[in-house]
Design an enzyme around this catalytic site. Structure first.
Site, PDB file in Angstrom:
ATOM      1  N   THR A  71       0.747  -1.128   0.039  1.00 46.40           N
ATOM      2  CA  THR A  71       0.177   0.071  -0.116  1.00 46.40           C
ATOM      3  C   THR A  71       0.914   1.314  -0.017  1.00 46.40           C
ATOM      4  O   THR A  71       0.766   2.103  -0.715  1.00 46.40           O
ATOM      5  CB  THR A  71      -1.151  -0.072   1.205  1.00 46.40           C
ATOM      6  OG1 THR A  71      -1.905  -1.222   1.166  1.00 46.40           O
ATOM      7  CG2 THR A  71      -1.814   1.175   1.272  1.00 46.40           C
ATOM      8  N   GLN A 178       1.120  -9.872  -5.573  1.00 52.90           N
ATOM      9  CA  GLN A 178       0.653 -11.365  -5.516  1.00 52.90           C
ATOM     10  C   GLN A 178       1.394 -12.202  -6.421  1.00 52.90           C
ATOM     11  O   GLN A 178       1.241 -13.452  -6.333  1.00 52.90           O
ATOM     12  CB  GLN A 178      -0.830 -11.219  -6.160  1.00 52.90           C
ATOM     13  CG  GLN A 178      -1.868 -10.499  -5.412  1.00 52.90           C
ATOM     14  CD  GLN A 178      -2.201 -11.417  -4.286  1.00 52.90           C
ATOM     15  OE1 GLN A 178      -1.979 -12.453  -4.029  1.00 52.90           O
ATOM     16  NE2 GLN A 178      -2.960 -10.795  -3.201  1.00 52.90           N
ATOM     17  N   SER A 199       5.405  -7.308  -1.140  1.00 51.38           N
ATOM     18  CA  SER A 199       4.829  -7.000   0.192  1.00 51.38           C
ATOM     19  C   SER A 199       5.219  -8.690   1.001  1.00 51.38           C
ATOM     20  O   SER A 199       4.638  -9.457   0.458  1.00 51.38           O
ATOM     21  CB  SER A 199       3.440  -7.009   0.304  1.00 51.38           C
ATOM     22  OG  SER A 199       2.988  -6.653   1.756  1.00 51.38           O
ATOM     23  N   HIS A 201       4.107 -10.037   3.724  1.00 48.40           N
ATOM     24  CA  HIS A 201       3.172 -11.186   4.189  1.00 48.40           C
ATOM     25  C   HIS A 201       2.431 -11.981   3.391  1.00 48.40           C
ATOM     26  O   HIS A 201       1.744 -12.739   3.431  1.00 48.40           O
ATOM     27  CB  HIS A 201       2.101 -10.264   5.245  1.00 48.40           C
ATOM     28  CG  HIS A 201       1.195  -9.442   4.646  1.00 48.40           C
ATOM     29  ND1 HIS A 201      -0.199  -9.734   4.385  1.00 48.40           N
ATOM     30  CD2 HIS A 201       1.474  -8.300   3.874  1.00 48.40           C
ATOM     31  CE1 HIS A 201      -0.757  -9.057   3.812  1.00 48.40           C
ATOM     32  NE2 HIS A 201      -0.059  -7.871   3.426  1.00 48.40           N
ATOM     33  N   THR A 242      12.741   5.348  11.161  1.00 41.28           N
ATOM     34  CA  THR A 242      13.867   4.403  11.569  1.00 41.28           C
ATOM     35  C   THR A 242      13.363   2.898  11.190  1.00 41.28           C
ATOM     36  O   THR A 242      11.999   2.537  11.272  1.00 41.28           O
ATOM     37  CB  THR A 242      13.638   4.280  13.093  1.00 41.28           C
ATOM     38  OG1 THR A 242      13.981   5.469  13.715  1.00 41.28           O
ATOM     39  CG2 THR A 242      14.630   3.171  13.959  1.00 41.28           C
ATOM     40  N   CYS A 330      -9.314  -6.459   1.123  1.00 44.40           N
ATOM     41  CA  CYS A 330      -9.465  -5.226   1.422  1.00 44.40           C
ATOM     42  C   CYS A 330     -10.680  -4.286   1.228  1.00 44.40           C
ATOM     43  O   CYS A 330     -10.986  -3.296   1.705  1.00 44.40           O
ATOM     44  CB  CYS A 330      -8.367  -4.354   0.832  1.00 44.40           C
ATOM     45  SG  CYS A 330      -6.845  -5.258   0.443  1.00 44.40           S
TER      46      CYS A 330
HETATM   47  N1  PMP Z   1      -1.450  -4.654  -4.069  1.00 45.56           N
HETATM   48  C1  PMP Z   1      -2.193  -6.088  -4.184  1.00 45.56           C
HETATM   49  C2  PMP Z   1      -2.489  -6.888  -5.524  1.00 45.56           C
HETATM   50  C3  PMP Z   1      -2.326  -6.943  -3.219  1.00 45.56           C
HETATM   51  O1  PMP Z   1      -3.121  -7.934  -3.357  1.00 45.56           O
HETATM   52  C4  PMP Z   1      -2.259  -6.096  -1.708  1.00 45.56           C
HETATM   53  C5  PMP Z   1      -2.877  -6.652  -0.482  1.00 45.56           C
HETATM   54  N2  PMP Z   1      -3.885  -7.373  -0.550  1.00 45.56           N
HETATM   55  C6  PMP Z   1      -1.694  -5.013  -1.863  1.00 45.56           C
HETATM   56  C7  PMP Z   1      -1.373  -4.308  -2.925  1.00 45.56           C
HETATM   57  C8  PMP Z   1      -1.558  -4.185  -0.301  1.00 45.56           C
HETATM   58  O2  PMP Z   1      -0.379  -4.823   0.212  1.00 45.56           O
HETATM   59  P1  PMP Z   1      -0.279  -4.460   1.671  1.00 45.56           P
HETATM   60  O3  PMP Z   1      -1.074  -5.309   2.492  1.00 45.56           O
HETATM   61  O4  PMP Z   1       1.244  -4.740   1.907  1.00 45.56           O
HETATM   62  O5  PMP Z   1      -0.403  -3.188   1.945  1.00 45.56           O
END
Ligand code: PMP
Length: 372
Positions: A71, A178, A199, A201, A242, A330
């Site tokens: 994000t 993804q 990302s 996670h 930081t 989301c």
């Molecule tokens: N872009 C895509 C294609 C995602 O699937 C996601 C997470 N659902 C994000 C951006 C946002 O990632 P983050 O959770 O690291 O903010």
């Protein structure tokens, strides 16, 4: 409970958790401090993680900037390019099926006078290359197209888009959130990609940490953008704050594991996806329909319509035994803009469930679908 919502987030890998702990406890130093051990050790750990991320995506470690996740990276790239290059042009091209962190940022930039083209997509969520070429203008400063879609798994033709942007001298950003860890990525082969977001996670690392790739030129100067966060000048003055060393160490380990096991993981994801598709087809026959393309996709993402069944009710019923989602975590309360863009009716959208597998899903676990 069988967890099949890995596109929303993944379980942290035990080895990732293990390497993070010392950096939450004894190695708590600030890597920007100097001379004493806790600071030097933190700095070394951050450098090593940067190398592991660079290896995973095939770039130079100097081109990796740590952020809080995709994000933030998506916001940083869109706003950062828009502000830095606004005297050159105010036109940005993206697609209708991007993640909200792209679409809402574009919406924000429109209010500031930027002109955004939202490319339509085909039945599987891919942009049409000739439509991209037709939409390029003299004042286009950025093209931002996702590598793979989070709801459908479809992959865009990133090589062709990258070549087109390189030939036209236009910066190209791709949201690779993804796909990292699920397809082979070597940025050496995609010279037209200027920026990339990913990302931790999504590939068994911790939440709240991600990596942003910024291409450097032959003099090792990073492509300039206006920073999103101003402050102490960390991360080459591109991302102040930081450094979250424990998270960076976790991301580095997750990247290392993803690199080492990539071929094995892809094979498992493909095998399990095929197995689940067959199980669902056998069990539900004509009562289901797959929204996704079976080719050119991220392995492990299935978008399935259960005809005549409300997805929220079905998910609630499944919840004690199977965790899945209606689409993007989301924006799960609104009907999916992705499914709407591929031409699904409201009824079809409201009967769609996404199952997203992980590299560690086992075929035997999927047999639970037989007993539904
Ligand atoms: N872009 C895509 C294609 C995602 O699937 C996601 C997470 N659902 C994000 C951006 C946002 O990632 P983050 O959770 O690291 O903010």
């Amino acid at each position: 409970m069988l967890y099949l919502d890995n596109s929303a987030t993944t379980k942290i890998h035990p080895e990732v958790r293990e390497v993070m702990l010392p950096y939450l406890l004894e190695e708590f130093g600030n890597p920007s401090s100097k001379y004493y051990n806790a600071a030097e050790n933190a700095k070394i750990a951050v450098d090593n993680s940067r190398k592991s991320v660079a290896k995973l995506i095939g770039c130079h470690s100097d081109e990796v900037i740590f952020t809080s996740g995709s994000t933030e990276s998506n916001n940083m790239f869109l706003k950062g390019v828009a502000h830095y290059y606004s005297s050159k042009g105010k036109h940005i091209i993206t697609s209708k099926v991007e993640h909200p962190s792209i679409l809402e940022t574009c919406n924000f930039l429109e209010k500031q006078g930027f002109d955004i083209t939202y490319l339509p997509v085909d039945n599987f969520g891919r942009i049409n290359i000739s439509e991209l070429v037709e939409s390029l203008r003299n004042d286009t400063i950025l093209v931002s197209i996702m590598w793979g879609n989070n709801e459908l798994g479809s992959l865009n033709d990133i090589k062709t888009i990258s070549d087109i942007c390189a030939n036209h001298n236009i910066y190209f950003h791709t949201d690779a959130t993804q796909v990292v860890g699920k397809i082979k990525i070597d940025l050496e082969d995609f010279k037209g990609i200027t920026f990339l977001s990913c990302s931790s996670h999504k590939f068994h690392g911790p939440k709240g940490i991600g990596a942003a790739f910024i291409r450097q030129d032959e003099y090792r100067v990073l492509t300039p953008i206006t920073p999103l966060l101003h402050g102490g000048g960390q991360e080459k003055e591109i991302r102040s704050g930081t450094l979250a060393v424990h998270n960076i160490v976790g991301l580095g380990k997750a990247a290392q594991i993803a690199s080492n096991d990539l071929n094995l993981n892809i094979k498992n994801l493909k095998d399990c996806e095929k197995y689940l598709s067959e199980l669902l087809s056998t069990k539900f026959g004509a009562n289901i329909k797959f929204n996704h393309d079976h080719k050119l996709k991220i392995p492990g993402i299935l978008s399935v319509q259960f005809k005549g069944i409300n997805n929220e009710i079905l998910l609630k019923k499944l919840a004690p035994i199977i965790a899945a989602s209606t689409g993007s975590a989301c924006s799960s309360s609104k009907p999916s803009h992705v499914l709407s863009a591929i031409g699904l009716t409201l009824d079809e959208i409201r009967s769609t469930i996404r199952f997203s597998l992980s590299s560690y899903t086992k075929k035997e676990e999927l047999d639970i679908f037989k007993s539904l």
